[in-house]
Design a protein around this motif. Structure first.
Motif, PDB file in Angstrom:
ATOM      1  N   GLU A   8       0.828  -1.199   0.000  1.00 35.08           N
ATOM      2  CA  GLU A   8       0.000   0.000   0.000  1.00 35.08           C
ATOM      3  C   GLU A   8       0.867   1.256   0.000  1.00 35.08           C
ATOM      4  O   GLU A   8       1.738   1.414   0.870  1.00 35.08           O
ATOM      5  N   LEU A  10       3.393   2.436  -1.512  1.00 33.58           N
ATOM      6  CA  LEU A  10       4.820   2.187  -1.317  1.00 33.58           C
ATOM      7  C   LEU A  10       5.673   3.120  -2.169  1.00 33.58           C
ATOM      8  O   LEU A  10       5.453   3.269  -3.372  1.00 33.58           O
ATOM      9  N   GLN A  58       8.509   4.645   2.710  1.00 34.58           N
ATOM     10  CA  GLN A  58       7.158   5.172   2.887  1.00 34.58           C
ATOM     11  C   GLN A  58       6.182   4.134   2.371  1.00 34.58           C
ATOM     12  O   GLN A  58       6.408   3.514   1.332  1.00 34.58           O
ATOM     13  N   ARG A  60       3.315   0.697   3.216  1.00 37.04           N
ATOM     14  CA  ARG A  60       3.153  -0.490   4.047  1.00 37.04           C
ATOM     15  C   ARG A  60       3.215  -1.763   3.207  1.00 37.04           C
ATOM     16  O   ARG A  60       2.718  -1.790   2.083  1.00 37.04           O
ATOM     17  N   LYS A  62       2.307  -5.911   3.900  1.00 33.56           N
ATOM     18  CA  LYS A  62       1.812  -6.958   4.791  1.00 33.56           C
ATOM     19  C   LYS A  62       2.009  -8.312   4.130  1.00 33.56           C
ATOM     20  O   LYS A  62       1.772  -8.463   2.928  1.00 33.56           O
ATOM     21  N   PRO A  67       1.963  -6.953   9.314  1.00 28.94           N
ATOM     22  CA  PRO A  67       2.960  -5.972   8.868  1.00 28.94           C
ATOM     23  C   PRO A  67       4.338  -6.602   8.784  1.00 28.94           C
ATOM     24  O   PRO A  67       4.734  -7.388   9.665  1.00 28.94           O
ATOM     25  N   GLN A  69       7.196  -5.631   9.335  1.00 30.57           N
ATOM     26  CA  GLN A  69       8.114  -5.359  10.452  1.00 30.57           C
ATOM     27  C   GLN A  69       7.963  -6.390  11.565  1.00 30.57           C
ATOM     28  O   GLN A  69       8.912  -6.653  12.305  1.00 30.57           O
TER      29      GLN A  69
END
Length: 250
Positions: A8, A10, A58, A60, A62, A67, A69
């Motif tokens: 999303e 990105l 910048q 997200r 998944k 996520p 991370q």
């Protein structure tokens, strides 16, 4: 249908150069996605971001709804790089030994691999049609055969997603369709979600379910039938040079 990869908004830059801008891609479970685009379009950078090798500047990402991370279950994602970059084919190892090395993601580099895993290794080799070469040295195989072995190496840890970077590099043209037939079987019969990075539009559109066309920005993302409605001139404008799209009957 659940999305196994969600990207999303990105963006990614190398110093002052923007490589990816405003990328939004959703890969449903069980899809066979071709990521196409010219050299320098950001395909390799996007792969590295999905694999966690780079961090998004910048936006997200998944994986399986989590996520990136916080994502820890990397054994669910298999990766096959271009053969020339992934393995020294002169290394004295058999097909069985090369595929066995793919279990280290689950067992750890220096942990003992139990005999019960031998069945998994043989099954992975059989799934790519290389069982008759199981004791052959990897260096004795053709480029296409070696690439099948590297895919078996990725499959032995039973991933849910298999990402392939230019997998037909080194495969002679006569065997390219056989190679795609094998990928189609892995996708349909084993239910593995496939993400294929390539610039070979003409061959790939007859084999995949979805296409994402990338040239720093995302110019198209949808199913294959929608992509095939583009004419050569429209696709060439995305690539920045002449491209011929082969339109197939399904």
């Amino acid at each position: 249908m659940n999305s196994v990869i969600e990207i999303e908004d990105l963006h990614y830059r190398y110093e002052r150069e923007t490589v990816l801008k405003d990328i939004n891609i959703s890969v449903p479970e069980g899809a066979f996605l071709a990521l196409v685009g010219p050299n320098g379009s950001g395909k390799s950078t996007l792969l590295k971001l999905i694999l966690g090798l780079l961090r998004p500047k910048q936006g997200r990402i998944k994986l399986f709804g989590e996520p990136i991370q916080q994502f820890k279950a990397w054994e669910k994602i298999g990766y096959v790089s271009q053969k020339s970059n992934s393995f020294n084919s002169a290394f004295p190892a058999t097909v069985f030994e090369v595929v066995k090395s793919g279990l280290t993601k689950k067992t750890g580099m220096f942990k003992f691999i139990p005999a019960s895993k031998k069945k998994d290794i043989i099954q992975a080799i059989a799934s790519v049609g290389m069982e008759q070469y199981i004791h052959r040295n990897i260096g004795e195989l053709s480029g296409g055969q070696q690439q099948r072995v590297f895919i078996a190496r990725a499959l032995v840890s039973e991933p849910k997603i298999l990402i392939l970077d230019e997998p037909t590099v080194g495969v002679d043209q006569h065997n390219v369709q056989n190679f795609y037939d094998m990928l189609h079987m892995l996708n349909k019969e084993k239910g593995i979600t496939l993400v294929l990075v390539t610039h070979d539009i003409g061959t790939v559109t007859n084999n995949v379910t979805h296409v994402a066309c990338l040239n720093r920005e995302l110019h198209f993302h949808g199913n294959t039938d929608e992509f095939e409605k583009f004419n050569d001139q429209e696709v060439s404008s995305l690539y920045g040079h002449d491209v011929h799209v082969l339109h197939h009957e399904h």
